[in-house]
Design a protein around this motif. Structure first.
Motif, PDB file in Angstrom:
ATOM      1  N   ASN A   5       2.228  23.724  10.302  1.00 39.54           N
ATOM      2  CA  ASN A   5       1.678  24.717  11.231  1.00 39.54           C
ATOM      3  C   ASN A   5       2.070  26.158  10.944  1.00 39.54           C
ATOM      4  N   ASN A   6       3.147  26.365  10.158  1.00 35.31           N
ATOM      5  CA  ASN A   6       3.622  27.737   9.951  1.00 35.31           C
ATOM      6  C   ASN A   6       4.585  27.791   8.764  1.00 35.31           C
ATOM      7  N   TYR A   7       5.038  28.993   8.491  1.00 34.23           N
ATOM      8  CA  TYR A   7       5.957  29.215   7.367  1.00 34.23           C
ATOM      9  C   TYR A   7       7.217  28.363   7.490  1.00 34.23           C
ATOM     10  N   ASN A  83      -3.398  26.756  11.370  1.00 34.82           N
ATOM     11  CA  ASN A  83      -3.122  28.130  11.822  1.00 34.82           C
ATOM     12  C   ASN A  83      -3.200  29.126  10.674  1.00 34.82           C
ATOM     13  N   VAL A  84      -4.152  28.909   9.792  1.00 35.26           N
ATOM     14  CA  VAL A  84      -4.302  29.751   8.617  1.00 35.26           C
ATOM     15  C   VAL A  84      -5.582  30.587   8.742  1.00 35.26           C
ATOM     16  N   PHE A 147      -0.454  28.365  -4.109  1.00 34.61           N
ATOM     17  CA  PHE A 147      -1.318  28.725  -2.988  1.00 34.61           C
ATOM     18  C   PHE A 147      -0.736  29.940  -2.282  1.00 34.61           C
ATOM     19  N   LEU A 148      -1.612  30.787  -1.779  1.00 32.89           N
ATOM     20  CA  LEU A 148      -1.213  31.874  -0.880  1.00 32.89           C
ATOM     21  C   LEU A 148      -1.820  31.581   0.474  1.00 32.89           C
ATOM     22  N   TYR A 149      -0.992  31.670   1.529  1.00 34.97           N
ATOM     23  CA  TYR A 149      -1.437  31.410   2.889  1.00 34.97           C
ATOM     24  C   TYR A 149      -1.238  32.655   3.747  1.00 34.97           C
ATOM     25  N   HIS A 150      -2.254  32.962   4.528  1.00 42.07           N
ATOM     26  CA  HIS A 150      -2.152  34.005   5.555  1.00 42.07           C
ATOM     27  C   HIS A 150      -2.214  33.263   6.893  1.00 42.07           C
ATOM     28  N   PHE A 151      -1.043  33.046   7.495  1.00 42.11           N
ATOM     29  CA  PHE A 151      -0.998  32.353   8.768  1.00 42.11           C
ATOM     30  C   PHE A 151      -1.420  33.292   9.903  1.00 42.11           C
ATOM     31  N   ASN A 152      -1.930  32.725  10.985  1.00 45.45           N
ATOM     32  CA  ASN A 152      -2.302  33.509  12.170  1.00 45.45           C
ATOM     33  C   ASN A 152      -1.067  34.131  12.786  1.00 45.45           C
TER      34      ASN A 152
END
Length: 152
Positions: A5-7, A83-84, A147-152
């Protein structure tokens, strides 16, 4: 399947296996469709009769890039990252093809989280991806998928 769900949750998997996908059979139809999509019509992929006599594998083989292109499909069976806002395939490093995938072989993706870094809000994740071939001691390949993720 693992839910992330998150970092912080991703970071908890650093240095650990995330598991493996289901087995996927690569058949001649999929190989032919990949050849058409990529305009790569080498006989070793498409001509089963010629492959029986001229190929050292005695069979057609999947394109190496076809096996790589399965990563997103197989990855989604292993982990669901929630949540991405955006997920980017950033690259592949240190990849080596070590064994050809013959037509009708079954393959399975195994994953290990090598690193998770927070780069000022963008999460960079390096996954060691190993594509195993059923009943084969050697994998089709091993490499680091980033992968690069931009979480909300």
């Amino acid at each position: 399947m693992t839910i992330i769900n998150n970092y912080e949750e991703y970071k908890a998997f650093e240095g650990k296996s995330l598991g493996e996908s289901q087995w996927h059979t690569i058949d001649q139809k999929q190989i032919n469709q990949f050849a058409d999509a990529t305009l790569d019509h080498q006989w070793i992929h498409l001509d089963s009769e010629r492959a029986k006599t001229e190929s050292p594998f005695k069979s057609t083989i999947a394109h190496g890039y076809l096996t790589l292109s399965l990563i997103p499909y197989l990855w989604k069976q292993i982990a669901e990252v929630r949540n991405v806002k955006m997920e980017i395939n950033y690259g592949i490093e240190n990849l080596r093809f070590s064994q050809p995938v013959l037509v009708d072989n079954e393959v399975q993706l195994h994953t290990h989280v090598k690193s998770v870094a927070n780069l000022r809000g963008v999460i960079k994740v390096t996954i060691e991806a190993t594509l195993k071939i059923k009943d084969s001691a050697k994998p089709a390949y091993v490499g680091d998928v980033i992968f690069l993720y931009h979480f909300n």
